[in-house]
Design a protein around this motif. Sequence first.
Motif, PDB file in Angstrom:
ATOM      1  N   UNK A  88       0.835  -1.205   0.000  1.00 44.12           N
ATOM      2  CA  UNK A  88       0.000   0.000   0.000  1.00 44.12           C
ATOM      3  C   UNK A  88       0.872   1.259   0.000  1.00 44.12           C
ATOM      4  N   UNK A  89       1.980   1.213   0.720  1.00 48.32           N
ATOM      5  CA  UNK A  89       2.895   2.355   0.750  1.00 48.32           C
ATOM      6  C   UNK A  89       3.467   2.670  -0.617  1.00 48.32           C
ATOM      7  N   UNK A  90       3.757   1.651  -1.397  1.00 46.67           N
ATOM      8  CA  UNK A  90       4.249   1.859  -2.764  1.00 46.67           C
ATOM      9  C   UNK A  90       3.211   2.598  -3.610  1.00 46.67           C
ATOM     10  N   UNK A  91       1.944   2.249  -3.431  1.00 51.76           N
ATOM     11  CA  UNK A  91       0.873   2.931  -4.168  1.00 51.76           C
ATOM     12  C   UNK A  91       0.755   4.379  -3.714  1.00 51.76           C
ATOM     13  N   UNK A  92       0.865   4.605  -2.418  1.00 54.94           N
ATOM     14  CA  UNK A  92       0.808   5.967  -1.889  1.00 54.94           C
ATOM     15  C   UNK A  92       1.905   6.824  -2.508  1.00 54.94           C
ATOM     16  N   UNK A  93       3.131   6.307  -2.524  1.00 53.23           N
ATOM     17  CA  UNK A  93       4.265   7.040  -3.095  1.00 53.23           C
ATOM     18  C   UNK A  93       4.028   7.322  -4.578  1.00 53.23           C
ATOM     19  N   UNK A  94       3.574   6.312  -5.315  1.00 53.29           N
ATOM     20  CA  UNK A  94       3.358   6.452  -6.756  1.00 53.29           C
ATOM     21  C   UNK A  94       2.253   7.457  -7.079  1.00 53.29           C
ATOM     22  N   UNK A  95       1.114   7.333  -6.414  1.00 47.45           N
ATOM     23  CA  UNK A  95      -0.049   8.150  -6.765  1.00 47.45           C
ATOM     24  C   UNK A  95       0.061   9.574  -6.226  1.00 47.45           C
ATOM     25  N   UNK A  96       0.444   9.726  -4.981  1.00 50.01           N
ATOM     26  CA  UNK A  96       0.491  11.072  -4.399  1.00 50.01           C
ATOM     27  C   UNK A  96       1.731  11.854  -4.826  1.00 50.01           C
TER      28      UNK A  96
END
Length: 130
Positions: A88-96
């Motif tokens: 989930x943290x990887x998605x947060x970094x990518x999207x935000x």
Amino acid sequence: MKVEHIDPAPGFTHVVTTEIAGIKTIHVSGQVGVPMGAKEPGADLAAQSEIAFQRVVQRLGQAGATPRDIVKTTVFIKDISPDKVRTAGSALVKVLALEKWPASTWVGVTGLVDPRYLIEVEAIAMVAAK
């Protein structure tokens, strides 16, 4: 104080803004891993995480804000584990795509409102009132 409800749904509102003393605070209700307008969630936690953070960005846009305006996130993960937090943290970094990160709380839960949902993300943002 001025209050605005954006995109009400049965039983809650996706975005509520409050405005006082020239500051607008934006409260984004929990966003899950189902694309807007779709009925089915993403296939796995990685897909659902990206979708949930994308939905947060879309909701912020409805209120005139961007990811840079986020001051707090809360992330709920079903059956949390260090691997799931990394996913989930990887998605947060990518999207935000932020240089500076907001305050954040990550919470493990046994389930969400629909058993197919693996993640739910809330956000609070602040902008100057127009």
